[in-house]
Structure formats: C-alpha cells, structure tokens
Design an enzyme around this catalytic site. Structure first.
Site, PDB file in Angstrom:
ATOM      1  N   HIS A  48      -2.338  -2.594  -9.568  1.00  0.00           N
ATOM      2  CA  HIS A  48      -3.323  -1.994  -8.657  1.00  0.00           C
ATOM      3  C   HIS A  48      -4.477  -2.962  -8.470  1.00  0.00           C
ATOM      4  CE1 HIS A  48      -6.137   0.915  -6.894  1.00  0.00           C
ATOM      5  NE2 HIS A  48      -5.041   1.581  -6.562  1.00  0.00           N
ATOM      6  N   HIS A 100       0.871  -1.194   0.000  1.00  0.00           N
ATOM      7  CA  HIS A 100       0.000   0.000   0.000  1.00  0.00           C
ATOM      8  C   HIS A 100       0.907   1.243   0.000  1.00  0.00           C
ATOM      9  CE1 HIS A 100      -3.544   2.349   0.485  1.00  0.00           C
ATOM     10  NE2 HIS A 100      -3.711   2.282   1.796  1.00  0.00           N
ATOM     11  N   ASP A 119       2.456   5.659  -6.603  1.00  0.00           N
ATOM     12  CA  ASP A 119       3.743   5.544  -5.898  1.00  0.00           C
ATOM     13  C   ASP A 119       4.936   5.429  -6.834  1.00  0.00           C
ATOM     14  OD1 ASP A 119       2.612   5.658  -3.329  1.00  0.00           O
ATOM     15  OD2 ASP A 119       2.039   3.548  -3.458  1.00  0.00           O
ATOM     16  N   ARG A 136      -3.127   9.909 -10.928  1.00  0.00           N
ATOM     17  CA  ARG A 136      -2.242  10.577  -9.952  1.00  0.00           C
ATOM     18  C   ARG A 136      -0.793  10.494 -10.435  1.00  0.00           C
ATOM     19  NH1 ARG A 136      -4.142   7.200  -4.781  1.00  0.00           N
ATOM     20  NH2 ARG A 136      -3.713   5.591  -6.322  1.00  0.00           N
TER      21      ARG A 136
END
Ligand SMILES: CC(=O)SCCNC(=O)CCNC(=O)[C@H](O)C(C)(C)COP(=O)(O)OP(=O)(O)OC[C@H]1O[C@@H](n2cnc3c(N)ncnc32)[C@H](O)[C@@H]1OP(=O)(O)O
Ligand SMILES: O=C([O-])CC(=O)C(=O)O
Length: 465
Positions: A347, A301, A402, A356
């Site tokens: 994901h 995560h 990320d 993002r």
C-alpha cells in the site's frame, strides 16, 4: 475545539452543533441531510477562515526532490475532513474506526452490518444519523434511481467484451446530460450557491448507480430481465436485487459492509484525488466521478480486486486446490521473479494489515468459515508478507482491502471477477461526492500544482551540493 469558541453567545448554538459534529455525535432529529448541511457549511467556512488566518503562512515541512519523482508520497497537499488514514491503524471515517462504524451506524431490521446510507451521512456531516434519517435517505435514493433511456441504450450497445469499468465510466459521464450543477452554472449561479446543485447531482449520482451496475452485470453476464428498485428497501438490498442476489440475506449484508468500507480512503488516493481535481475545474459531479472511475479501473488501484481473483485462479490451475505452503511460496516467488506485483498486497500509505481486510475476514469467519477460497486467502496471508519482506522492495508487506473482497463475492456466486471493481466504484461514489459537496461549499479553488523539469532541478542545486 476551544471553549472560548463554544462560549461566544451569538454563535453558540451553531458552534455547539459543529462541536457535536466534530466529535461525531448523533445528528439532531427531524432534519434532512441537506438542511443539516446548510447549517454546518457557514460554521465550517468560519472555521477554515480562522485556521487560515492563524496558520496560513506557516511551513508544513520540507519537500524533497524524491517526492516529485516518487508519486508525491507523503507530500502534504490536500484537505479533506471526511476520512483520515493512519499508516498503522488504517482508515477512520470522521474519526470513527471501521469497528466503531459497525457498532454505531444504523442497521437494517435484523441486520448486523452498517447501512451505507448512514456512512454517507457521517461522511458529509460528521454525525451519526438516526434510523429515521437513514430510512429517508434510502427512500430518497430509490426515488431518484431511474436512469435516462439514452443511458440505458448506451449500455445496451456496449459490446460485452468492453470492460465493465469502461461501461460504468461511459454511463456516469453521460449522466452529465441532466446535471443540476452544469445547468445552474450556465444560468449564472453565484459561487456561494455551488454546493446546492452539487448536492443534488451527488444524490442523483449515488441513487442511479445500482441501476447502472445492475444493467452492466445483466448485459455482460446475461442473467435475464433486470429487476426493479423497491422503494421500501435499503440501497444495498436494491443493489443486490439488481445483481440477482436480493434473496440472499448474507449477500445483502455483505453489500452493506462492502459499500461502507470501500467508500473513502482519505483524499490522496487515485480515485478520490482525481474526482477532487476534475471537480476543481467546476466539472459537475458526474464528470468528476467518471474520472475517478477511470483511475479506480487501474490494476494498482481498484482493479486489484479483479487481479487478486485472477492471480488466485491461475495459482489454483497451476498448483491445484489445497496446495502445500511450499507450492504456494514457489508460486509467489515466480510472480515476483516475473517482474509482477503480488496483487492485494502492499500500500502507498498503510504499513500494517488493512482494517478493511480484517473486517472482511471477520465477515468470512462468521458467514463462510469453511469456504475453500477463504482458506486459501488465509493461507496466503501467512506466506506472502514474509516473502515480500525477504524480497526487500515493498515498504508494506501486508494485505490491503482487495486481497479479500473477491473471495467473499465468489462464495455467494458472484464469480465474474471483471465486475468486482464496479462494486468498488459504487462505494467510492459515496466518498468522492461527499468531498465534492464540501469542496464547492468551501469554495475550493482550481487545482494547479507546479511541475519542474529535471534540468530545472539540476540547476536549482548546482552550486549548493
Ligand atoms: C484500493 C487500493 O488501491 S489498495 C492497492 C491495490 N493495489 C495492489 O494491491 C497492487 C499490488 N501493490 C502494489 O503494486 C503497491 O504496493 C502499491 C501500488 C499499492 C503501492 O505502491 P508504492 O507506494 O509505490 O509501494 P512501495 O513504495 O512499497 O514500492 C516499492 C517497490 O516495491 C514494489 N512492491 C510494492 N508492493 C508490491 C507487491 N504487492 N508485490 C510486489 N512488489 C511490490 C513496488 O512495485 C516497488 O517496486 P520498484 O521499486 O521496482 O518500482
Ligand atoms: O489509499 C490508497 O492509496 C488506496 C486505497 O486503499 C483506496 O483508495 O481505498
């Protein structure tokens, strides 16, 4: 929203307000966030009552056994209006895409990125606040920002070897000492009033995070004396100052974007769902959000932003900087053959490039197009998806949020990758608390799904196959 509802004369002003909120129009002027919430809550309570009366007994689709063993992927199980994730398009905050939020939310004077204060208002009400309302939130959070001395001491006593996320979680847990909700509960507050002290705790929690994050960063990475919050500055500016980057305009802008886009990702992700679950036991927002942080600290995560930078650094030391595509491919395959995941890719819900990621890439193209690490991130984007497709396991070969964030932070000198997830956590507080406020306002019950044994599953289908 049906027109008959809008026409009901007695409730017209309120329903109209809700209609505006649902279509994310602008907030009415001269109202505070709490006043606006007090207007919206009774309307939404009626709305939920109506939806449950009309649809409450309808089936939502089949549940298959694989979902019980498979981390509940796709299981319809939660309600949260603040943000919704589309597998292909990505996140929308109250119906707004990230580019729409960038366009519509108020900015700092001279700034181009949205202020997270505005995003919080949007998450909570569905409305775009005015510049003045956002400024008032900045001031309110600055006024609430001090952390108790004993929390400072807890942080100061942590060994620098304790991961920053563990320190973060400890400090947030300890803030429960002054919880308005916990006190109100002990004083016998009525269920109908739960949302008020939850709102106060949520505002306090968000407000105190820059001081907590700044203290952890300062203690662990030794930057000297911790700066003070400036009540005339916005939240991201103050956070940047406490990390030692307040004079860097581009870094402050990055923080505004960063906190906006990491705030919420519908209700089912580990940190959001954990906060909701723990909050459902009427644990106060500090306890609930500390639990969220412990989930965010996992490498699948939020910790993935740290893992990406670690992986990139190891790659660079193994194959050198400016490595060829062939060398990068070999390194990616070695990661997979070693039984590890490629951090920042894949994901649980998304099936396309995370918007993002795209927002951060656009920021980089504008502010740091020649940065070598940014170029490496781009090179990897051209290589990893094909390899993950060829490997044939990952359902989504594309990058998530990320994969990009660490390269931006590194560019500005925030190179301590163990700290990256703390910034993610500061942002995630916005979504988790918005959800906690609404859960308490709508009287969300204790969460308690049913678990089954494998023997029970076998027995259930024994004579049916
Ligand atoms: C803010 C966030 O939380 S975004 C996510 C951050 N996490 C990461 O970037 C870590 C790398 N990615 C992953 O581990 C996964 O893609 C997750 C955890 C994000 C999603 O997990 P899932 O929904 O289970 O993914 P999926 O259904 O595609 O997994 C199927 C298989 O592909 C593998 N897989 C998925 N993504 C990757 C990846 N990036 N690298 C290698 N293998 C992967 C899974 O480990 C799984 O393998 P298994 O069958 O041996 O158990
Ligand atoms: O949605 C998820 O499962 C993970 C994620 O990207 C987030 O929480 O930001």
């Amino acid at each position: 929203m049906s027109s008959s509802i809008l026409r009901t004369s007695r409730t017209k002003p309120v329903w109209s307000a809700l209609a505006r909120a649902r279509f994310s129009s602008t907030a009415p002027k001269n109202t505070t966030l709490k006043e606006r919430l007090a207007e919206l809550i009774p309307v939404e309570l009626e709305n939920v009552k109506r939806v449950r009366a009309e649809h409450g007994k309808k089936a939502f689709g089949p549940v298959i056994v694989d979902q019980l063993y498979g981390g509940m992927r796709g299981l319809p199980a939660l309600i949260w209006d603040g943000s919704v994730l589309d597998a292909d398009e990505g996140i929308r905050f109250r119906g707004k895409t990230i580019p729409e939020c960038q366009e519509l939310l108020p900015k700092a004077p001279g700034g181009a990125e949205p202020l997270p204060e505005g995003l919080f208002w949007l998450l909570v009400t569905g409305e775009i606040p005015t510049q003045e309302q956002v400024t008032e939130l900045s001031k309110d959070w600055a006024a609430r920002s001090a952390i108790p001395e004993f929390v400072e001491e807890i942080l100061d006593r942590c060994p620098p070897t304790l991961h920053p996320m563990s320190q973060f979680s400890l400090a947030v847990t300890a803030l429960n000492h002054d919880s308005a909700f916990a006190k109100a509960y002990q004083d016998g507050v009525s269920k109908k009033e739960y949302w008020g002290p939850t709102f106060e705790d949520s505002m306090d929690l968000i407000a105190k995070l820059p001081n907590i994050a700044g203290r952890i960063y300062n203690n662990v990475f030794g930057k000297g004396k911790l700066a003070a919050i400036d009540p005339a500055k916005d939240y991201s500016h103050n956070l940047s100052t406490l990390l030692g980057f307040g004079d860097n305009t581009a870094f402050v802008e990055l923080m505004r974007l960063y906190i906006t886009i990491h705030s919420d990702h519908e209700g089912g992700n580990v940190s959001a769902h954990t906060g909701k679950l723990v909050g459902s036991a009427l644990s106060d927002p500090f306890l609930a959000f500390a639990a969220s942080l412990n989930g965010l600290a996992g490498p699948l995560h939020g910790l993935a932003n740290q893992e990406v930078l670690l992986w990139l650094s190891k790659m660079q030391s193994k194959i050198g900087e400016n490595a060829s595509d062939e060398a990068v491919k070999e390194y990616v395959w070695a990661t997979l053959k070693g039984g590890q995941v490629v951090p920042g890719y894949g994901h649980a819900v998304l099936r396309k490039t995370d918007p993002r990621y795209t927002a951060q890439r656009e920021f980089a193209l504008k502010h740091l197009p020649e940065d070598p690490l940014f170029k490496l991130v781009g090179q990897i984007y051209n290589i990893v998806p094909d390899i993950l497709l060829e490997a044939g396991k990952a359902k989504n070969p594309w990058p998530n949020v990320d994969a990009h964030s660490g390269a931006l932070l590194t560019h500005y000198g925030l190179t301590q990758m163990q700290f990256y997830t703390v910034l993610f956590g500061v942002s995630r507080a916005f979504g988790v608390t918005a959800q906690l406020i609404w859960d308490r306002a709508l009287g969300a019950p204790l969460e308690r799904p049913k678990s089954y044994s494998t023997a029970a599953i076998e027995k259930m289908f024994k004579d049916k196959s």
